[in-house]
Design a protein around this motif. Structure first.
Motif, PDB file in Angstrom:
ATOM      1  N   ALA A 107       0.932  -1.309   0.032  1.00 43.21           N
ATOM      2  CA  ALA A 107       0.032  -0.080   0.043  1.00 43.21           C
ATOM      3  C   ALA A 107       0.624   1.233   0.147  1.00 43.21           C
ATOM      4  CB  ALA A 107      -0.897   0.062   1.168  1.00 43.21           C
ATOM      5  N   GLN A 108       2.333   0.979   0.460  1.00 44.72           N
ATOM      6  CA  GLN A 108       2.921   2.312   0.301  1.00 44.72           C
ATOM      7  C   GLN A 108       3.827   2.597  -0.719  1.00 44.72           C
ATOM      8  OE1 GLN A 108       5.082   2.815   4.603  1.00 44.72           O
ATOM      9  NE2 GLN A 108       4.433   1.003   4.646  1.00 44.72           N
ATOM     10  N   PHE A 109       3.667   1.775  -1.887  1.00 38.27           N
ATOM     11  CA  PHE A 109       4.163   2.172  -3.286  1.00 38.27           C
ATOM     12  C   PHE A 109       3.682   3.309  -4.034  1.00 38.27           C
ATOM     13  CE2 PHE A 109       6.046  -1.873  -2.825  1.00 38.27           C
ATOM     14  CZ  PHE A 109       7.110  -2.082  -3.389  1.00 38.27           C
ATOM     15  N   PRO A 110       2.341   3.562  -3.972  1.00 41.45           N
ATOM     16  CA  PRO A 110       2.058   4.852  -4.608  1.00 41.45           C
ATOM     17  C   PRO A 110       2.013   5.900  -3.748  1.00 41.45           C
ATOM     18  CG  PRO A 110       0.168   3.298  -4.116  1.00 41.45           C
ATOM     19  CD  PRO A 110       1.151   2.449  -3.815  1.00 41.45           C
ATOM     20  N   ARG A 111       1.998   5.642  -2.105  1.00 39.27           N
ATOM     21  CA  ARG A 111       2.202   6.753  -1.360  1.00 39.27           C
ATOM     22  C   ARG A 111       3.773   7.449  -1.515  1.00 39.27           C
ATOM     23  NH1 ARG A 111      -0.153   5.646   4.709  1.00 39.27           N
ATOM     24  NH2 ARG A 111      -0.643   7.873   4.355  1.00 39.27           N
ATOM     25  N   VAL A 112       4.543   6.479  -1.661  1.00 37.13           N
ATOM     26  CA  VAL A 112       6.019   6.959  -1.516  1.00 37.13           C
ATOM     27  C   VAL A 112       6.092   7.466  -2.993  1.00 37.13           C
ATOM     28  CG1 VAL A 112       7.243   4.903  -2.503  1.00 37.13           C
ATOM     29  CG2 VAL A 112       8.125   6.413  -0.996  1.00 37.13           C
ATOM     30  N   GLU A 113       5.875   7.087  -4.053  1.00 39.88           N
ATOM     31  CA  GLU A 113       5.725   7.822  -5.362  1.00 39.88           C
ATOM     32  C   GLU A 113       5.248   9.239  -5.178  1.00 39.88           C
ATOM     33  OE1 GLU A 113       5.341   3.333  -7.559  1.00 39.88           O
ATOM     34  OE2 GLU A 113       3.739   4.868  -7.627  1.00 39.88           O
ATOM     35  N   ALA A 172       4.938  11.028  -2.342  1.00 40.80           N
ATOM     36  CA  ALA A 172       5.706  11.838  -1.861  1.00 40.80           C
ATOM     37  C   ALA A 172       7.157  12.123  -2.204  1.00 40.80           C
ATOM     38  CB  ALA A 172       5.808  11.009  -0.439  1.00 40.80           C
ATOM     39  N   LEU A 173       7.492  11.408  -3.038  1.00 38.89           N
ATOM     40  CA  LEU A 173       8.961  11.701  -3.679  1.00 38.89           C
ATOM     41  C   LEU A 173       8.629  12.806  -4.753  1.00 38.89           C
ATOM     42  CD1 LEU A 173      10.740   8.415  -3.962  1.00 38.89           C
ATOM     43  CD2 LEU A 173      11.206  10.151  -2.412  1.00 38.89           C
ATOM     44  N   GLU A 174       7.535  12.665  -5.655  1.00 37.34           N
ATOM     45  CA  GLU A 174       7.346  13.617  -6.644  1.00 37.34           C
ATOM     46  C   GLU A 174       7.036  15.146  -6.032  1.00 37.34           C
ATOM     47  OE1 GLU A 174       4.148  12.163  -9.009  1.00 37.34           O
ATOM     48  OE2 GLU A 174       5.375  10.832 -10.000  1.00 37.34           O
ATOM     49  N   CYS A 212      12.468  13.229  -9.571  1.00 34.78           N
ATOM     50  CA  CYS A 212      11.841  12.500 -10.869  1.00 34.78           C
ATOM     51  C   CYS A 212      11.794  11.083 -10.509  1.00 34.78           C
ATOM     52  CB  CYS A 212      13.043  12.788 -12.017  1.00 34.78           C
ATOM     53  SG  CYS A 212      12.407  11.869 -13.526  1.00 34.78           S
ATOM     54  N   VAL A 213      10.586  10.565 -10.812  1.00 37.51           N
ATOM     55  CA  VAL A 213      10.054   9.093 -10.161  1.00 37.51           C
ATOM     56  C   VAL A 213       9.620   8.432 -11.347  1.00 37.51           C
ATOM     57  CG1 VAL A 213       8.630   7.955  -8.589  1.00 37.51           C
ATOM     58  CG2 VAL A 213       9.582  10.178  -7.920  1.00 37.51           C
ATOM     59  N   ILE A 268       1.354  16.076   2.215  1.00 35.82           N
ATOM     60  CA  ILE A 268       1.701  14.643   2.144  1.00 35.82           C
ATOM     61  C   ILE A 268       2.373  14.048   3.128  1.00 35.82           C
ATOM     62  CG2 ILE A 268       2.770  13.065   0.527  1.00 35.82           C
ATOM     63  CD1 ILE A 268       1.912  14.658  -1.740  1.00 35.82           C
ATOM     64  N   MET A 269       3.367  14.917   3.593  1.00 35.70           N
ATOM     65  CA  MET A 269       4.345  14.724   4.754  1.00 35.70           C
ATOM     66  C   MET A 269       3.427  14.457   5.972  1.00 35.70           C
ATOM     67  SD  MET A 269       6.597  13.579   3.072  1.00 35.70           S
ATOM     68  CE  MET A 269       7.421  12.875   4.574  1.00 35.70           C
ATOM     69  N   GLY A 270       2.465  15.237   6.267  1.00 37.30           N
ATOM     70  CA  GLY A 270       1.449  15.404   7.292  1.00 37.30           C
ATOM     71  C   GLY A 270       0.755  13.923   7.517  1.00 37.30           C
ATOM     72  N   GLU A 271       0.224  13.439   6.336  1.00 37.14           N
ATOM     73  CA  GLU A 271      -0.266  12.248   6.218  1.00 37.14           C
ATOM     74  C   GLU A 271       0.590  11.017   6.609  1.00 37.14           C
ATOM     75  OE1 GLU A 271      -2.044  12.040   2.405  1.00 37.14           O
ATOM     76  OE2 GLU A 271      -3.291  13.700   2.786  1.00 37.14           O
TER      77      GLU A 271
END
Length: 291
Positions: free
Chosen positions: A78-84, A86-88, A93-94, A268-271
């Motif tokens: 579940a964290q794959f889309p979240r980290v993508e 967040a990094l963007e 560049c992701v 996003i980082m708050g979440e």
């Protein structure tokens, strides 16, 4: 100019299974963002991050036993889309991979980046053995294990595997790769494979008949017979182990330049429980603007 290419999937797994991770729902994604900001703090300017948006790829159509997402904890997937996301938002560049794998994107981006004369070196940040095939003799493409702080250059690949980087797909085809889910050929171990490939380099150059071999290997008659009977299978495994070269990553180096956090980053980082990283990203941005 130095380009850093990061295996986001490896980073996400590394932080999720870290003994210090006490937040299995968000900790890995937060850790990866922290790690990428540390990379900028350490001096990186041009960064690309590749992730496996889905674990399955075109290789699953080639070999039914190839790795899938089975067994991966749901909270990690579940964290794959979240980290993508967040990094963007952090300004990176992701490349989220669906048909291909993160490794394919890293290899393709490395080959593309090195064609630009502005690029002195490409550093592929992952310990994954598949990426060893990209390492160049001139040192312009290297691997770097950030966790162990170990540089993997041309000589290190030879020292570790006993073969040249160009032979890594052939090596994996024979010995197999349990992590990726293909078995290799029976009897072909690391030592015998290295001895044979250090001489012949590629599968198609290894004679079927052991009497034609120009190297001495224990059990060579059986190994030669196994390869002769399973050459097509070995070639299939090599195709699986070879990084795809037709992956779209970036068009211009400027796309890889870290751009700093966007307006979406704080929310996003708050979440993700990473509010402290907002100030850090902004401070890094100020430093870069002044440089």
């Amino acid at each position: 100019m130095r380009v850093h290419l990061v295996d986001g999937t490896y980073e996400l797994f590394r932080y999720h299974f870290s003994p210090g991770n006490r937040d299995p729902e968000r900790g890995a994604a937060r850790g990866v963002v922290h790690s990428m900001l540390q990379l900028i703090d350490d001096g990186a300017t041009h960064v690309g991050v590749a992730t496996d948006h889905v674990i399955a790829s075109f290789r699953n159509d080639l070999w039914p036993g190839y790795k899938t997402g089975e067994g991966v904890p749901a909270e990690l997937l579940a964290q794959f889309p979240r980290v993508e996301e967040a990094l963007e938002a952090a300004g990176f560049c992701v490349w989220p991979m669906v048909q291909y794998e993160a490794d394919d994107a890293l290899g393709a981006a490395a080959r593309q980046a090195i064609r630009d004369p502005q690029v002195e070196q490409v550093v592929i940040c992952t310990p994954d053995k598949d990426l060893a095939q990209c390492v160049t003799e001139d040192g312009r493409i290297v691997q770097y294990d950030r966790r162990r702080q170990v540089l993997i250059d041309h000589d290190e690949v030879i020292a570790k595997f006993g073969v040249l980087p160009e032979s890594i797909p052939d090596y994996l085809a024979l010995v197999g790769d349990t992590a990726d889910g293909f078995p290799g050929l029976p009897g072909w171990g690391a030592r015998s494979t290295a001895t044979v490939l250090s001489h012949y380099r590629h599968l198609e150059h290894i004679p079927d008949a052991v009497g034609q071999w120009e190297v001495s290997v224990r059990g060579s008659a059986k190994l030669a017979a196994t390869l002769a009977d399973n050459r097509d299978l070995a070639l299939l495994f090599r195709r699986i182990a070879t990084l795809a070269d037709d992956v779209t990553t970036f068009d211009h180096l400027q796309q890889l330049r870290w751009s700093g956090p966007t307006a979406a980053f704080p929310a996003i980082m708050g979440e993700l429980g990473g509010e402290h990283l907002v100030a850090r990203a902004e401070e890094l941005q100020r430093r870069h603007d002044q440089a």
